[in-house]
Design a protein around this motif. Structure first.
Motif, PDB file in Angstrom:
ATOM      1  N   HIS A 323       0.825  -1.217   0.000  1.00 67.26           N
ATOM      2  CA  HIS A 323       0.000   0.000   0.000  1.00 67.26           C
ATOM      3  C   HIS A 323       0.857   1.264   0.000  1.00 67.26           C
ATOM      4  N   ALA A 324       1.494   1.528  -1.141  1.00 64.50           N
ATOM      5  CA  ALA A 324       2.360   2.710  -1.238  1.00 64.50           C
ATOM      6  C   ALA A 324       1.577   3.987  -0.924  1.00 64.50           C
ATOM      7  N   ASP A 325       0.300   4.001  -1.334  1.00 62.27           N
ATOM      8  CA  ASP A 325      -0.515   5.199  -1.100  1.00 62.27           C
ATOM      9  C   ASP A 325      -0.743   5.430   0.397  1.00 62.27           C
ATOM     10  N   ALA A 326      -1.002   4.362   1.131  1.00 61.66           N
ATOM     11  CA  ALA A 326      -1.222   4.504   2.580  1.00 61.66           C
ATOM     12  C   ALA A 326       0.065   4.945   3.281  1.00 61.66           C
ATOM     13  N   LEU A 327       1.185   4.484   2.744  1.00 68.54           N
ATOM     14  CA  LEU A 327       2.481   4.870   3.316  1.00 68.54           C
ATOM     15  C   LEU A 327       2.676   6.382   3.154  1.00 68.54           C
ATOM     16  N   SER A 328       2.387   6.881   1.965  1.00 69.83           N
ATOM     17  CA  SER A 328       2.506   8.330   1.746  1.00 69.83           C
ATOM     18  C   SER A 328       1.501   9.092   2.595  1.00 69.83           C
ATOM     19  N   ALA A 329       0.281   8.568   2.654  1.00 71.87           N
ATOM     20  CA  ALA A 329      -0.743   9.265   3.451  1.00 71.87           C
ATOM     21  C   ALA A 329      -0.326   9.341   4.918  1.00 71.87           C
ATOM     22  N   SER A 330       0.446   8.359   5.369  1.00 71.84           N
ATOM     23  CA  SER A 330       0.834   8.309   6.777  1.00 71.84           C
ATOM     24  C   SER A 330       1.931   9.306   7.128  1.00 71.84           C
ATOM     25  N   PHE A 331       2.836   9.553   6.203  1.00 77.77           N
ATOM     26  CA  PHE A 331       4.031  10.321   6.573  1.00 77.77           C
ATOM     27  C   PHE A 331       4.227  11.576   5.735  1.00 77.77           C
ATOM     28  N   ASP A 332       3.239  11.889   4.897  1.00 74.78           N
ATOM     29  CA  ASP A 332       3.405  13.014   3.992  1.00 74.78           C
ATOM     30  C   ASP A 332       3.496  14.340   4.746  1.00 74.78           C
ATOM     31  N   VAL A 333       4.392  15.164   4.321  1.00 79.35           N
ATOM     32  CA  VAL A 333       4.538  16.499   4.879  1.00 79.35           C
ATOM     33  C   VAL A 333       5.360  17.286   3.867  1.00 79.35           C
ATOM     34  N   ARG A 334       5.077  18.569   3.713  1.00 81.48           N
ATOM     35  CA  ARG A 334       5.851  19.389   2.759  1.00 81.48           C
ATOM     36  C   ARG A 334       6.389  20.602   3.478  1.00 81.48           C
ATOM     37  N   THR A 335       7.600  20.940   3.192  1.00 80.29           N
ATOM     38  CA  THR A 335       8.174  22.141   3.790  1.00 80.29           C
ATOM     39  C   THR A 335       8.882  22.919   2.692  1.00 80.29           C
ATOM     40  N   SER A 336       9.040  24.201   2.909  1.00 82.89           N
ATOM     41  CA  SER A 336       9.679  25.013   1.874  1.00 82.89           C
ATOM     42  C   SER A 336      11.174  24.741   1.793  1.00 82.89           C
ATOM     43  N   PHE A 337      11.759  24.243   2.888  1.00 87.50           N
ATOM     44  CA  PHE A 337      13.221  24.091   2.852  1.00 87.50           C
ATOM     45  C   PHE A 337      13.685  22.768   2.242  1.00 87.50           C
ATOM     46  N   MET A 338      12.751  21.802   2.072  1.00 88.91           N
ATOM     47  CA  MET A 338      13.173  20.535   1.474  1.00 88.91           C
ATOM     48  C   MET A 338      13.018  20.622  -0.042  1.00 88.91           C
TER      49      MET A 338
END
Ligand SMILES: *Cc1c(COP(=O)(O)O)cnc(C)c1O
Length: 483
Positions: A323-338
């Motif tokens: 479940h690659a999608d569930a993995l992303s849904a679990s840990f997704d986060v976006r920041t301007s510095f990355m």
């Protein structure tokens, strides 16, 4: 020059490449010599903490000391101040003698020091890890497109499973946490499972009581009928079962929970099925042993530790899921510095627990590339054969086997003591294990399995031979007489 600082050359920590090579050569010589010395000494040297502290007190770090002295001190501290898990007679807790390819991988990963948090920062290292994870997913029979990550160890991989299971089961969990769930979310693992689950439930905000320990059968495998009864009762009480954990190779007894039945039950009851194969999962590398994991291909996720039966230096856990999608849904986060993720790639920091991460997969990649899967398969099969020999030698000496597994974990008890008072049996077997360890010729542990006490021996080192099996069997007899 500003303020007397010379900025025209590399800084004060710089060492030229000639000196660096000499330093590493010296370290390799000492590391290989360590492996020559260890088998000749005690598996467990006597602990003298005061002496260690006194020695460390000499390091105030104010002045630099020469490499010869520092290395000599450290190697001596290591030789005299730890249980030697790389010893051929460490019959212990899955901690291996590391492969040299793996050790080389640690060195190169440390020196290149890629930052694996973001794909665009370390595309080749991330692809190397992905390649190894795909290889393992294939051996386990997981669907194409399965995703995952290297972890510090099995605990982190299992924690990942809990977060992914919660997120998949309750999409609102991502934003609202367990408040999104009306009843108590519960997870089920066998009474013989690894109790890191308790810690993980605490950390995840579920609370320790969310871990429901299912009784085991006579072979210490999860009892599926009892599991059904517990699920029904918990549901009737308004609780919310969401995760079923099957252990493939328990720590105490090496038991393999009945995967095919648990797969069916998980499907019927809408539970997420995680297979904790931290130790046992390595048998996927052997065509002969792979059938022991039948059913794992239908899991929602799997934990395997390369630092156990694949003999990688610690730590090298792996988490795999279709479940690659569930993995992303679990840990997704976006920041301007990355940096932004490249198209079609998964940023490790946005699909796993860790953020900055070391290049853990290289040591596993190098071991597989340099020694080949078949060498691993033969090693696993040989360890199984050594386990059978060990069981036979102990049976010949009158010890009674108290576990049943095709894996090389042998748990035995003294029959007369075993028949007597359980409290006495527990202290008697603990005393025998302590005495074996104190004598230094082998490391074993005591164990409790469903209220019965015994001694636990696991073949974990590729250095172990028949002679070591005879020797440890002799040690058990010698200490049995003393107790
Ligand atoms: C070792 C083990 C764990 C914990 O893994 P670590 O690598 O020690 O974090 C969990 N489950 C099982 C079955 C294990 O053998």
């Amino acid at each position: 020059m500003i303020g007397g600082v010379n900025m025209s050359k590399p800084g004060p920590l710089h060492v030229d490449s000639g000196h660096a090579a000499a330093l590493l050569a010296q370290a390799s010589t000492l590391a290989t010599q360590h492996h020559v010395d260890v088998p000749g000494g005690p598996v467990t040297p006597p602990a003298d903490v005061a002496a260690i502290r006194a020695r460390l007190a000499a390091y105030d770090f104010e002045t630099a000391r020469c490499a010869d002295d520092v290395f000599a001190d450290v190697m001596d501290l290591l030789r005299s101040g730890m249980v030697h898990t790389s010893h051929p007679r460490y019959f212990g807790l899955f901690n291996p003698a590391p492969t040299w390819w793996g050790v080389a991988g640690e060195l190169i990963a440390a020196a290149a020091n890629p930052q694996l948090a973001a794909y665009p920062h370390a595309w080749a290292p991330v692809e190397i890890e992905r390649h190894v994870l795909r290889f393992l997913a294939d051996r386990l029979g997981l669907p194409a497109g399965s995703a995952g990550s290297f972890t510090v160890g099995g605990s982190e991989a299992n924690q990942t499973a809990v977060i992914v299971a919660l997120t998949k089961h309750w999409p609102d969990y991502a934003q609202q946490g367990v408040r999104a769930v009306r009843g108590r979310p519960l997870l089920y693992a066998s009474a013989e499972s690894h109790l890191a689950w308790v810690k993980i439930a605490h950390v995840a905000g579920l609370g320790r009581q969310a871990v429901r320990l299912v009784p085991v059968d006579a072979a210490h495998r999860m009892d599926v009928d009892q599991l059904r009864t517990m699920l029904d009762a918990d549901r009737a009480a308004g609780d919310e079962p969401f995760l079923l954990v099957a252990t493939a190779g328990t720590t105490g007894a090496g038991a393999l929970d009945p995967l095919p039945e648990l797969v069916t039950l998980a499907r019927e009851s809408g539970l997420y099925l995680h297979v904790d194969a931290a130790w046992g999962g390595s048998v996927a590398l052997s065509d002969r042993l792979r059938p022991l994991l039948a059913g794992v291909e239908a899991a929602d996720s799997v934990t395997v530790d390369a630092h156990k039966w694949m003999s990688a230096p610690m730590g090298a856990g792996m988490f795999l899921t279709p479940h690659a999608d569930a993995l992303s849904a679990s840990f997704d986060v976006r920041t301007s510095f990355m940096p932004d993720a490249a198209d079609g790639t998964l940023d490790p920091y946005a699909s796993s627990v860790q953020w900055s991460r070391r290049f853990t997969g290289l040591k596993v990649f190098l071991s597989l590339a340099g020694q080949g899967r078949l060498a691993f398969a033969r090693q696993l099969e040989r360890d199984v054969a050594l386990g059978e020999l060990l069981a036979l030698r102990l049976a010949e000496r009158g010890w009674v086997r108290i576990n049943a597994t095709p894996l090389p974990v042998v748990c035995v008890a003294e029959p007369d003591v075993d028949r007597g008072d359980p409290g006495l049996s527990r202290s008697w077997h603990a005393a025998v294990a302590d005495e074996v360890v104190r004598r230094g010729r082998a490391w074993i542990s005591s164990v409790q399995l469903a209220g019965r006490s015994g001694l636990r021996l696991c073949v974990t080192s590729y250095l172990t031979t028949e002679r070591d099996i005879d020797l440890v069997a002799g040690e058990l007899d010698a200490c049995r007489a003393l107790s």
